[in-house]
Scaffold this motif. Structure first.
Motif, PDB file in Angstrom:
ATOM      1  N   UNK A   1       0.819  -1.217   0.000  1.00 33.64           N
ATOM      2  CA  UNK A   1       0.000   0.000   0.000  1.00 33.64           C
ATOM      3  C   UNK A   1       0.853   1.268   0.000  1.00 33.64           C
TER       4      UNK A   1
ATOM      5  N   UNK B   1      -3.114   0.828  -3.470  1.00 35.15           N
ATOM      6  CA  UNK B   1      -4.020   0.891  -2.316  1.00 35.15           C
ATOM      7  C   UNK B   1      -5.281   0.052  -2.488  1.00 35.15           C
ATOM      8  N   UNK B   2      -5.338  -0.731  -3.556  1.00 36.73           N
ATOM      9  CA  UNK B   2      -6.501  -1.614  -3.731  1.00 36.73           C
ATOM     10  C   UNK B   2      -6.516  -2.758  -2.740  1.00 36.73           C
TER      11      UNK B   2
ATOM     12  N   UNK C   1      -6.642  -3.968   0.810  1.00 39.74           N
ATOM     13  CA  UNK C   1      -7.135  -3.277   2.006  1.00 39.74           C
ATOM     14  C   UNK C   1      -6.754  -3.998   3.302  1.00 39.74           C
TER      15      UNK C   1
ATOM     16  N   UNK D   1      -4.924  -6.886  -6.740  1.00 32.85           N
ATOM     17  CA  UNK D   1      -6.166  -6.616  -7.488  1.00 32.85           C
ATOM     18  C   UNK D   1      -5.915  -5.714  -8.694  1.00 32.85           C
ATOM     19  N   UNK D   2      -4.958  -4.803  -8.555  1.00 34.84           N
ATOM     20  CA  UNK D   2      -4.683  -3.873  -9.660  1.00 34.84           C
ATOM     21  C   UNK D   2      -4.082  -4.593 -10.866  1.00 34.84           C
TER      22      UNK D   2
ATOM     23  N   UNK E   1      -7.012  -6.772 -14.278  1.00 38.83           N
ATOM     24  CA  UNK E   1      -7.616  -6.314 -15.536  1.00 38.83           C
ATOM     25  C   UNK E   1      -6.529  -6.131 -16.589  1.00 38.83           C
TER      26      UNK E   1
ATOM     27  N   UNK F   1     -11.905  -6.060 -17.914  1.00 46.82           N
ATOM     28  CA  UNK F   1     -11.889  -6.646 -16.577  1.00 46.82           C
ATOM     29  C   UNK F   1     -11.592  -8.132 -16.656  1.00 46.82           C
TER      30      UNK F   1
ATOM     31  N   UNK G   1     -13.721 -10.188 -11.949  1.00 48.71           N
ATOM     32  CA  UNK G   1     -14.129  -8.796 -11.698  1.00 48.71           C
ATOM     33  C   UNK G   1     -15.434  -8.491 -12.417  1.00 48.71           C
TER      34      UNK G   1
ATOM     35  N   UNK H   1     -15.245  -2.751   0.006  1.00 50.44           N
ATOM     36  CA  UNK H   1     -13.998  -2.763   0.770  1.00 50.44           C
ATOM     37  C   UNK H   1     -13.371  -4.166   0.834  1.00 50.44           C
TER      38      UNK H   1
ATOM     39  N   UNK I   1     -13.919  -6.389  -1.371  1.00 48.78           N
ATOM     40  CA  UNK I   1     -13.981  -6.934  -2.729  1.00 48.78           C
ATOM     41  C   UNK I   1     -12.625  -7.329  -3.326  1.00 48.78           C
ATOM     42  N   UNK I   2     -11.600  -6.482  -3.242  1.00 48.46           N
ATOM     43  CA  UNK I   2     -10.329  -6.898  -3.838  1.00 48.46           C
ATOM     44  C   UNK I   2      -9.815  -8.226  -3.259  1.00 48.46           C
TER      45      UNK I   2
ATOM     46  N   UNK J   1     -12.031 -11.116  -4.445  1.00 48.55           N
ATOM     47  CA  UNK J   1     -11.757 -11.495  -5.834  1.00 48.55           C
ATOM     48  C   UNK J   1     -10.449 -12.293  -5.918  1.00 48.55           C
TER      49      UNK J   1
ATOM     50  N   UNK K   1     -14.330  -0.131  -7.834  1.00 51.30           N
ATOM     51  CA  UNK K   1     -14.183  -0.958  -6.640  1.00 51.30           C
ATOM     52  C   UNK K   1     -13.662  -2.353  -6.959  1.00 51.30           C
ATOM     53  N   UNK K   2     -14.028  -2.914  -8.106  1.00 54.63           N
ATOM     54  CA  UNK K   2     -13.539  -4.270  -8.422  1.00 54.63           C
ATOM     55  C   UNK K   2     -12.105  -4.261  -8.943  1.00 54.63           C
ATOM     56  N   UNK K   3     -11.622  -3.080  -9.300  1.00 50.15           N
ATOM     57  CA  UNK K   3     -10.243  -3.017  -9.804  1.00 50.15           C
ATOM     58  C   UNK K   3      -9.272  -2.461  -8.751  1.00 50.15           C
ATOM     59  N   UNK K   4      -9.780  -2.209  -7.568  1.00 48.15           N
ATOM     60  CA  UNK K   4      -8.894  -1.719  -6.509  1.00 48.15           C
ATOM     61  C   UNK K   4      -8.516  -0.262  -6.658  1.00 48.15           C
ATOM     62  N   UNK K   5      -9.334   0.498  -7.388  1.00 48.94           N
ATOM     63  CA  UNK K   5      -9.018   1.908  -7.575  1.00 48.94           C
ATOM     64  C   UNK K   5     -10.027   2.815  -6.882  1.00 48.94           C
TER      65      UNK K   5
ATOM     66  N   UNK L   1     -11.001   4.987  -0.541  1.00 44.98           N
ATOM     67  CA  UNK L   1     -11.326   4.985   0.875  1.00 44.98           C
ATOM     68  C   UNK L   1     -10.359   5.947   1.576  1.00 44.98           C
TER      69      UNK L   1
ATOM     70  N   UNK M   1      -6.770   5.531   1.440  1.00 45.81           N
ATOM     71  CA  UNK M   1      -6.196   5.456   0.092  1.00 45.81           C
ATOM     72  C   UNK M   1      -5.913   6.836  -0.500  1.00 45.81           C
TER      73      UNK M   1
ATOM     74  N   UNK N   1     -16.395   2.160   3.575  1.00 44.51           N
ATOM     75  CA  UNK N   1     -16.455   0.695   3.558  1.00 44.51           C
ATOM     76  C   UNK N   1     -17.418   0.087   4.547  1.00 44.51           C
TER      77      UNK N   1
END
Lengths: 169, 783
Positions: A29, A35-36, A38, A76-77, A80, A85, A89, A102, A104-105, A108, B19-23, B26, B29, B248
């Motif tokens: 991070x 920062x994806x 968490x 997570x970054x 894609x 995606x 995703x 929050x 989700x990453x 996944x 949100x699904x790509x971590x971008x 929060x 961040x 979150x």
């Protein structure tokens, strides 16, 4: 006393001087700026920090950054491809598998490993497979559906499910 | 209602790609330079006097910027933290400041703050702060808190009793005289810890010369935070901006202004640099408020045919160490405990006490799950007393559809409802008759199936302004701005502040139908006090009923102005102009239409609009409804209980919910899934356990069990649609409904499964240990 550590994250080489006590999740991070991934607990229960290290899904709060010396890491970054995606995703989006987003990453990333080990899991296998990742919003219902959908899409290499809701972005 | 394309469609959420790509963004961040990191020294004592705080060793630690004790900064706060009157205006409520000075009253209370150049340095230094305490006896039991001789938590109040109040109507003595059946039961609402997966976090940036403060906070209520930061820190409200970025999860735990918001802002003001505080889970479980923590003692009067006559109930509410901002909101449980049933009398008493535990406040449902649990357990107990089927007892006492709008005993009027409809549908889905046969068969084979019902009514959609002001001291309404830009694109600003609910999608759906714009052309903004007028934020399942309605009304105003401009441009009378699908034309000549984009351009070329009309194409609405909205539904849970281990497995979970018009059914179902899961968590797993020593025993996620995917089934959901008459889009709320019904349904199912063992009740969480003991108390013999 700082130690040099280098690792590859999402195909990019990162080299930093870090305190030996630094957890990998903070390294990802704060030093790599990704920062994806968490942080949701102090006890390795929640799984929000799940990443892939050398092909294994790992809670990155259970590893010191220095232990990841030389590792290949995917976060997570890294899933894609450009604007496309990853099927998991996409399935989370299609099936409303997230609300606040929050967890989700990590969810996944855990699902990715689950499907790599078991491309066609039953509902029970999915539920057991993501047991280490906590979500407080969805009751897991649509996360399970999303993983089922992703499993089908990844098996056939096909595009989105015909019944998925309309895409309006 | 107009024919619509967007309302009612399960459109995928626009929030999700980030949100699904971590971008996502929060609080932790957000990019920020020059930060100082704050760590908070918290009390390890539940009840103690602070003798001394020694900071010199900590000041020598690497990276330390500053350390402030409570005494150092207490005078900087110009008022105590807010407490609302909420239902009990004459309660005793102590002044609470963001940091303790002389005395600590719960484990986790802030006593000093450490600012350093990194999070790690701040935490290292915090460990070197030496605080000497003189321990006092802790108060950890709700009933013992007000016994004579109990240790006083707030000496100045002279008591640990905050209030003892009555909410009664009808002749309860007559109801009990008329009764053939009378029984009593204590129902325990254990303490819950909300556990949003993102804890709280705050970044504050104070600019000395401009005297401006910007705060990013993981909160449900940025507008409230702005007001109180201004008041407590003495900065003009116009110079305070609060932003709730991606948040979150909240579940009520981010519904109030917190000590850390003030402390972070104050630290930034003192240091003249931005300060960041990110709560870790260990802190979160002690410093973020808890929920429930109540005892309900109920006494029931009924006839032997199952007719409910009256209910006498006392709600004991554990406020924790202080009275939180909305701490007494849970008293609403008494006001709606009548549920979906007729009765002649209701006699409610509310007692609020202080204990040396983390303060309690709203947690998903906030008082309404407790009310539903009460009346739905009563229905099942009454069924057991009369030998009737739980379905029959409910049907016998239901308020009928024809009686709607129904004014309940305590004066609240339900806007609409058809309880027979949702129950009937749920029974059909689950195959109730067949299931009862299966249950009887399986019992013979030693397999224990249980079927549990819960029907509920819910009060939500808070306003109306007058009612909420009278009840809580806060006037609540909805707010929106709908603004068309020069190019015909639209911005919608809402007063609600989502944290997972999907407002960016659903609010755009509401606006799209009225404006006839494609949804891609509508951007929804929220959670930033600088972008629009005051808003009342998100809690109590209020956003769509209030702010959603406000969006609809603003969009209508914009459309009406657009029609006027169109009439002028088309040289026609306004009443001859039709506006449809983003185009305006003279009746009968749709081919000569002008588009909303053309109208928008004209609106900014003020020479092209009618004389006397102001330019621009935007509208603001403050929407105040005439009543609350009242969702309702019926849930049925089927469990199987393992006699050898006491483990409860949920076999099926069926729910029929009616939240009026569903803007986005996919989102509605998602809210229900999560809500049901949280109620199941309370029923089976979760408990904030304090020892008699005042220490939190379940203070990590190792000990406090949040449901995992493996603990839950997939849910079977259906809906009925009874539009609310109190707003023009016919919506009610759905954020809390799942939780309101599900803990009662699960416990009723478990008690039903244990019927052969003579079990009438079980305390939540129904752990395997508790269940096993109940099944084996007579050596495992059935009756």
């Amino acid at each position: 006393m700082r130690r040099k550590v280098s690792m590859t994250i999402n195909g990019t080489q990162y080299e930093h001087e870090v305190e030996p006590r630094l957890l990998l999740v903070y390294h990802i991070r704060e030093n790599a700026g990704l920062t994806g991934t968490h942080i949701g607990c102090d006890t390795s229960n929640c799984g929000a920090c799940t990443v892939e290290i050398d092909g294994h899904s790992v809670k990155s709060c259970t590893v010191f950054a220095v232990q990841a010396e030389g590792a290949q890491i995917t976060t997570i970054e890294g899933l894609a491809k450009g604007n496309e995606l990853h099927p998991i995703q996409q399935a989370f989006w299609d099936e409303h598998g997230l609300q606040c987003g929050y967890c989700t990453p990590g969810m996944i990333m855990a699902a990715k490993q689950l499907l790599e080990r078991n491309p066609n899991p039953s509902e029970r296998e999915i539920r057991l497979g993501i047991e280490g990742n906590l979500c407080r919003c969805t009751g897991y219902h649509n996360i399970v559906k999303a993983i089922q959908t992703a499993s089908k899409v990844m098996a056939t290499g096909a595009g989105k499910e015909a019944k998925a809701p309309a895409t309006v972005s | 209602m107009a024919i619509s394309q967007m309302v009612g469609a399960s459109i995928k959420r626009r929030e999700d790609p980030e949100l699904v790509t971590g971008t996502g963004s929060f609080v932790d961040d957000l990019p920020q330079t020059g930060l100082a990191y704050m760590s908070i020294v918290r009390s390890p004592e539940p009840h103690a006097r602070i003798v001394s705080i020694e900071t010199s060793r900590a000041r020598e630690a690497d990276g330390v910027v500053a350390i402030f004790t409570g005494k150092d900064i207490r005078a900087d706060f110009q008022a105590p933290m807010p407490v609302t009157p909420t239902f009990v205006p004459d309660k005793k409520a102590p002044d609470q400041y963001p940091i303790a000075t002389d005395k600590v009253r719960y484990v986790g209370e802030p006593v000093a703050i450490v600012l350093a150049t990194s999070k790690a340095a701040a935490e290292d230094a915090a460990e070197r702060v030496e605080v000497r305490y003189q321990p006092l006896p802790p108060v950890t039991d709700i009933e013992k808190a007000i016994e004579t001789g109990a240790s006083l938590i707030h000496e100045d109040l002279g008591t640990n009793l905050s209030y003892d109040t009555k909410f009664a109507a009808g002749d309860i003595e007559a109801a009990f005289r008329e009764a053939d059946i009378r029984f009593k039961q204590r129902l325990v609402q254990q303490r819950l810890i909300p556990i949003a997966i993102e804890g709280r976090g705050v970044v504050a940036d104070y600019k000395k010369f401009a005297n401006t403060l910007t705060v990013w906070s993981s909160t449900q209520i940025p507008h409230f935070v702005k007001v109180f930061l201004a008041v407590l820190l003495g900065i003009p409200e116009s110079q305070v901006r609060v932003v709730a970025p991606d948040v979150g999860g909240g579940f009520g735990s981010k519904i109030r202004v917190y000590p850390e918001e003030f402390l972070t802002a104050l630290a930034s003001k003192r240091l003249g640099r931005p300060v960041k505080w990110i709560e870790d889970r260990n802190e979160n479980m002690r410093a973020t408020h808890h929920g429930r923590s109540q005892l309900w003692d109920v006494e029931v009067a009924a006839k032997k045919d199952g007719t409910l006559l009256g209910v006498r109930v006392t709600q004991w509410l554990d406020l924790g160490a202080y009275c939180s901002q909305f701490g007494t909101f849970m008293v609403i449980g008494l006001l709606v405990a009548q549920g979906a049933y007729r009765m002649k009398a209701f006699d409610g008493r509310g007692i609020g006490v202080f204990t040396n535990r983390t303060p309690t406040d709203a947690y998903r449902g906030a008082g309404r799950p407790e009310a539903t649990f009460l009346i739905e357990r009563v229905m099942d107990l009454l069924a057991r007393e009369t030998g009737l089927d739980p379905v029959e007892v409910r049907r016998k006492n239901f308020i009928r559809k024809e009686e709607q709008p129904f004014t309940a005993l305590l004066g609240l009027t339900y806007d609409s409802g058809d309880y027979e409809l949702t129950l009937g549908k749920a029974l059909e889905m689950v195959g109730y008759g067949q299931l009862r046969k299966e249950q009887a068969e399986k019992r013979k084979q030693g397999t224990y199936l249980g079927i549990g019902l819960a029907t509920y009514i819910e009060i939500c959609g808070l306003g109306p302004a007058a009612a909420t002001q009278a009840a809580s001291g806060v006037s609540l309404w909805g707010m929106s701005v709908v603004r068309l830009h020069f190019t015909g694109k639209a911005t919608v600003i809402i007063g609600s502040s989502p944290h997972g609910q999907g407002h960016e999608t659903t609010m755009a759906q509401v606006a799209a139908d009225v404006l006839g714009l494609p949804i891609q052309d509508i951007d929804v903004q929220h959670g930033d006090t600088a972008i629009g007028p005051m808003g009342m934020d998100t809690y109590g399942s209020r956003s769509m009923a209030l702010d959603g309605t406000a969006v609809h009304l603003s969009a209508v105003k914009v459309r009406e102005k657009a029609k006027k401009i169109a009439a002028h441009l088309l040289e026609a009378a306004e009443e001859d102009v039709v506006y449809e699908g983003g185009r305006a034309f003279v009746k009968g000549s749709p081919s000569k239409a002008i588009t909303i984009q053309e109208i928008a351009v004209a609106a900014f070329q003020t020479n092209r609009i009618p004389k006397g009309m102001e330019g621009g194409l935007e509208a603001t609405t403050f929407f105040d409804p005439t009543n609350f909205v009242w969702p309702f539904g019926a849930h049925i849970c089927v469990v199987e209980v393992d006699k050898d281990t006491g483990a409860v497995r949920i076999v099926r979970y069926v729910a029929v919910d009616d939240c009026g018009i569903r803007i986005n059914p996919m989102v509605v179902d998602g809210q229900l899934h999560g809500g049901i899961a949280q109620g199941i968590g309370q029923a089976l797993l979760e408990e904030g356990i304090y020892g008699e020593d005042g220490q939190l025993k379940s203070g990590t996620l190792l000990d406090y069990l949040v449901p995992t995917a493996a603990d839950l089934p997939s849910f079977e959901l259906e809906a009925t649609i009874t539009p609310s008459p109190v707003n023009p889009i016919g919506v009610k709320g759905i954020g809390e409904a799942g939780t309101i019904a599900s803990s009662a349904a699960v416990v009723n199912a478990i008690v039903d499964a244990l019927e052969p063992f003579g079990v009438k009740d079980i305390d939540m969480p129904a752990s395997p240990e508790k269940v096993w003991h109940l099944m084996h108390k007579n050596g495992g013999k059935q009756r």
